[in-house]
Design a protein around this motif. Sequence first.
Motif, PDB file in Angstrom:
ATOM      1  N   LYS B 129       0.839  -1.198   0.000  1.00 30.72           N
ATOM      2  CA  LYS B 129       0.000   0.000   0.000  1.00 30.72           C
ATOM      3  C   LYS B 129       0.875   1.250   0.000  1.00 30.72           C
ATOM      4  N   LYS B 130       1.887   1.253   0.874  1.00 28.74           N
ATOM      5  CA  LYS B 130       2.804   2.391   0.971  1.00 28.74           C
ATOM      6  C   LYS B 130       3.635   2.540  -0.296  1.00 28.74           C
ATOM      7  N   GLU B 131       4.162   1.387  -0.745  1.00 27.97           N
ATOM      8  CA  GLU B 131       5.095   1.430  -1.852  1.00 27.97           C
ATOM      9  C   GLU B 131       4.434   1.854  -3.157  1.00 27.97           C
ATOM     10  N   TYR B 132       3.235   1.336  -3.407  1.00 23.20           N
ATOM     11  CA  TYR B 132       2.607   1.571  -4.721  1.00 23.20           C
ATOM     12  C   TYR B 132       1.496   2.609  -4.672  1.00 23.20           C
ATOM     13  N   LYS B 133       1.221   3.121  -3.496  1.00 20.76           N
ATOM     14  CA  LYS B 133       0.155   4.121  -3.332  1.00 20.76           C
ATOM     15  C   LYS B 133      -1.186   3.609  -3.881  1.00 20.76           C
ATOM     16  N   LEU B 134      -1.431   2.340  -3.637  1.00 25.71           N
ATOM     17  CA  LEU B 134      -2.702   1.719  -4.050  1.00 25.71           C
ATOM     18  C   LEU B 134      -3.290   1.006  -2.843  1.00 25.71           C
ATOM     19  N   ASN B 135      -4.613   0.841  -2.853  1.00 25.70           N
ATOM     20  CA  ASN B 135      -5.288   0.265  -1.679  1.00 25.70           C
ATOM     21  C   ASN B 135      -5.177  -1.260  -1.642  1.00 25.70           C
ATOM     22  N   PHE B 136      -3.992  -1.750  -1.361  1.00 24.61           N
ATOM     23  CA  PHE B 136      -3.822  -3.188  -1.221  1.00 24.61           C
ATOM     24  C   PHE B 136      -4.461  -3.657   0.093  1.00 24.61           C
ATOM     25  N   GLY B 137      -4.967  -4.861   0.072  1.00 22.86           N
ATOM     26  CA  GLY B 137      -5.555  -5.402   1.290  1.00 22.86           C
ATOM     27  C   GLY B 137      -5.658  -6.911   1.212  1.00 22.86           C
ATOM     28  N   VAL B 138      -5.965  -7.547   2.353  1.00 20.77           N
ATOM     29  CA  VAL B 138      -6.223  -8.988   2.340  1.00 20.77           C
ATOM     30  C   VAL B 138      -7.698  -9.197   2.633  1.00 20.77           C
ATOM     31  N   TYR B 139      -8.286 -10.014   1.793  1.00 19.83           N
ATOM     32  CA  TYR B 139      -9.733 -10.229   1.838  1.00 19.83           C
ATOM     33  C   TYR B 139     -10.012 -11.684   2.197  1.00 19.83           C
ATOM     34  N   TYR B 140     -10.797 -11.886   3.265  1.00 18.07           N
ATOM     35  CA  TYR B 140     -11.154 -13.248   3.685  1.00 18.07           C
ATOM     36  C   TYR B 140     -12.347 -13.708   2.864  1.00 18.07           C
ATOM     37  N   THR B 141     -12.051 -14.497   1.864  1.00 15.26           N
ATOM     38  CA  THR B 141     -13.088 -14.787   0.874  1.00 15.26           C
ATOM     39  C   THR B 141     -13.771 -16.138   1.063  1.00 15.26           C
ATOM     40  N   PRO B 142     -15.076 -16.187   0.764  1.00 16.05           N
ATOM     41  CA  PRO B 142     -15.763 -17.482   0.745  1.00 16.05           C
ATOM     42  C   PRO B 142     -15.406 -18.265  -0.516  1.00 16.05           C
ATOM     43  N   ALA B 143     -14.834 -17.576  -1.516  1.00 16.20           N
ATOM     44  CA  ALA B 143     -14.400 -18.223  -2.758  1.00 16.20           C
ATOM     45  C   ALA B 143     -15.483 -19.139  -3.321  1.00 16.20           C
ATOM     46  N   GLU B 144     -16.602 -18.547  -3.686  1.00 17.13           N
ATOM     47  CA  GLU B 144     -17.752 -19.321  -4.160  1.00 17.13           C
ATOM     48  C   GLU B 144     -17.370 -20.370  -5.207  1.00 17.13           C
ATOM     49  N   ASN B 145     -16.530 -19.983  -6.161  1.00 17.09           N
ATOM     50  CA  ASN B 145     -16.113 -20.928  -7.191  1.00 17.09           C
ATOM     51  C   ASN B 145     -14.776 -21.572  -6.873  1.00 17.09           C
ATOM     52  N   LEU B 146     -13.851 -20.758  -6.396  1.00 16.66           N
ATOM     53  CA  LEU B 146     -12.501 -21.271  -6.155  1.00 16.66           C
ATOM     54  C   LEU B 146     -12.459 -22.352  -5.075  1.00 16.66           C
ATOM     55  N   CYS B 147     -13.398 -22.346  -4.152  1.00  9.79           N
ATOM     56  CA  CYS B 147     -13.371 -23.346  -3.078  1.00  9.79           C
ATOM     57  C   CYS B 147     -13.320 -24.748  -3.661  1.00  9.79           C
ATOM     58  N   LYS B 148     -14.003 -24.947  -4.794  1.00 11.52           N
ATOM     59  CA  LYS B 148     -13.996 -26.266  -5.431  1.00 11.52           C
ATOM     60  C   LYS B 148     -12.836 -26.395  -6.430  1.00 11.52           C
ATOM     61  N   THR B 149     -12.642 -25.354  -7.245  1.00 11.33           N
ATOM     62  CA  THR B 149     -11.577 -25.390  -8.244  1.00 11.33           C
ATOM     63  C   THR B 149     -10.220 -25.631  -7.577  1.00 11.33           C
ATOM     64  N   ALA B 150      -9.984 -24.926  -6.483  1.00 14.68           N
ATOM     65  CA  ALA B 150      -8.699 -25.062  -5.798  1.00 14.68           C
ATOM     66  C   ALA B 150      -8.530 -26.476  -5.242  1.00 14.68           C
ATOM     67  N   MET B 151      -9.604 -27.053  -4.722  1.00 13.63           N
ATOM     68  CA  MET B 151      -9.515 -28.412  -4.193  1.00 13.63           C
ATOM     69  C   MET B 151      -9.265 -29.411  -5.323  1.00 13.63           C
ATOM     70  N   ASN B 152      -9.948 -29.207  -6.452  1.00 13.42           N
ATOM     71  CA  ASN B 152      -9.710 -30.077  -7.609  1.00 13.42           C
ATOM     72  C   ASN B 152      -8.254 -30.030  -8.036  1.00 13.42           C
ATOM     73  N   ASN B 153      -7.731 -28.825  -8.135  1.00  7.44           N
ATOM     74  CA  ASN B 153      -6.342 -28.660  -8.553  1.00  7.44           C
ATOM     75  C   ASN B 153      -5.385 -29.241  -7.528  1.00  7.44           C
ATOM     76  N   PHE B 154      -5.713 -29.049  -6.261  1.00  8.87           N
ATOM     77  CA  PHE B 154      -4.874 -29.583  -5.188  1.00  8.87           C
ATOM     78  C   PHE B 154      -4.767 -31.103  -5.305  1.00  8.87           C
ATOM     79  N   LYS B 155      -5.908 -31.734  -5.565  1.00  6.23           N
ATOM     80  CA  LYS B 155      -5.908 -33.197  -5.676  1.00  6.23           C
ATOM     81  C   LYS B 155      -5.206 -33.663  -6.958  1.00  6.23           C
ATOM     82  N   ARG B 156      -5.357 -32.874  -8.013  1.00  6.88           N
ATOM     83  CA  ARG B 156      -4.728 -33.227  -9.289  1.00  6.88           C
ATOM     84  C   ARG B 156      -3.202 -33.165  -9.157  1.00  6.88           C
TER      85      ARG B 156
END
Lengths: 170, 319
Positions: B129-156
């Motif tokens: 945020k400081k370095e790039y003067k942009l609103n960087f942040g961490v977002y705790y996401t429910p990952a509606e789609n990624l929750c499954k895609t990421a698990m599929n990829n993890f298993k693959r």
Amino acid sequence: MLRILDITAPDINNGTGIRVTLWVSGCTHKCKGCHNSWTWNYNQGKIFMEDQDEILHKLADWLSRDYVDGITFSGGDPLDQNNDNLCELYNIIKWVRNNFPKKTIWLYTGYTKEEIDESDNYMRKKVVDSIDVLVDGPYKEELRDIAHCPFRGSTNQRIICIKNNENIKK
Amino acid sequence: MAKRKFDKKWEESGAEYVANYNDGIFNEFIKILDKKIHEAKDMLIERFNHIASQSPDSAKYMYENHTMVGYHEEEGIISALKHGTIVIGQLGLAEALQIMFKFDHTCKEGMKYAKQIEQLFLDRTSEFKKEYKLNFGVYYTPAENLCKTAMNNFKRLNPDFEQEYVTYLIDKNGNKIDKKYFTNSMHVPVWYNCDVFKKIDIESELTGYSNAGCITYVELDSTCFNNIDAIEKIVDYAMEHDIPYFALNIPLNRCAKCGEPIYDEEAKECPKCGSKDIVKLGRITGYLSTTIEHFNAGKKQEFEHRVDHIGQSIFNGCD
């Protein structure tokens, strides 16, 4: 021997606010459509006298929290018990009163208040006199209306204020 | 009385030993995570620059009518877009800890490591945020789609990897259930039996690390419209415990024919018109909806695995 099926907490369906509910085993009313018919049998659950320390410890853990409004006795039927069991129940209620005077005590029974008053069962009356709120009467399937009867199953059941505990909201 | 679906087997006492044993793995993990956070930052900047390079014509109406705050024509659309949020999303904290330690942040030891992970996210996004003067942040996401895609990829990518609570669960009947999702952000695993207050206790320890959004929800077993006192106490508890965004999931049924709200969760027909067409309204992620059909298999399974956080047994007399 009073037997305890379970203690559940936090409970928001058996009385106002947040409560701890103690489920006593055994009931002879056997209402048609009872949603807890597995609790009718008297020969199940832990024997209170044997596990007294653990049970009271668990109750104390919850009753000592600020956000907990009180305790509810349900079952089974906590009043559909022999004299010895009613004495044990009365002692639990007394223990709650002495240790947690601000907490309210609710009790569910299949008897009506009139039946309790008119019978010559002294101990049963004594238990009822020591609580704050009695939810009375058998569950009548044909009168089921949980939308308009808070904390009850059918319209014949009543919420009766016994003690004027200052913490009870009318 | 609340139904248990899955049991947790790790205990707080055993956790300490395993934790010390796996510190090496944890340090390695933090190094890799740090690298990945930087990669994510580079990708976000590339994406931001691409979007910012577009002409104002890409959304002519919005720029011409000053609906985008901070827009100066001579500076280009970047003048408006730089006020937006640029976030690194996060999911599966519970599984990450499980893989490393065989327990997660529902026990004290796990929480120590969870905080180190979240601190890294917070530190890095603050630096960006400081370095790039942009609103960087961490977002705790429910990952509606990624929750499954990421698990599929993890298993693959890890075909031989199998671990309870990560790739599968054992239900009450001893059946092995293939797990199709990663747990929402830093949430307590959905199947974990704990009461509303404990869930708030655990998650509120981590909400402060999220500078771009998070949610904590609890599942109630009844509409409790007759017990407003209880709702108030639960909400108060959440507010006192550093929960910025709190949701109560309650069963809400409605007659599909006449629209009558149905407060009796067990009702098979509408008390007003008798129709048997009863719609269940619920929250899966974010918004209320009447169907879970449009969610993917991972989110559907997660929804099935959820337990009520009310009426937990604290003394089971029937073992």
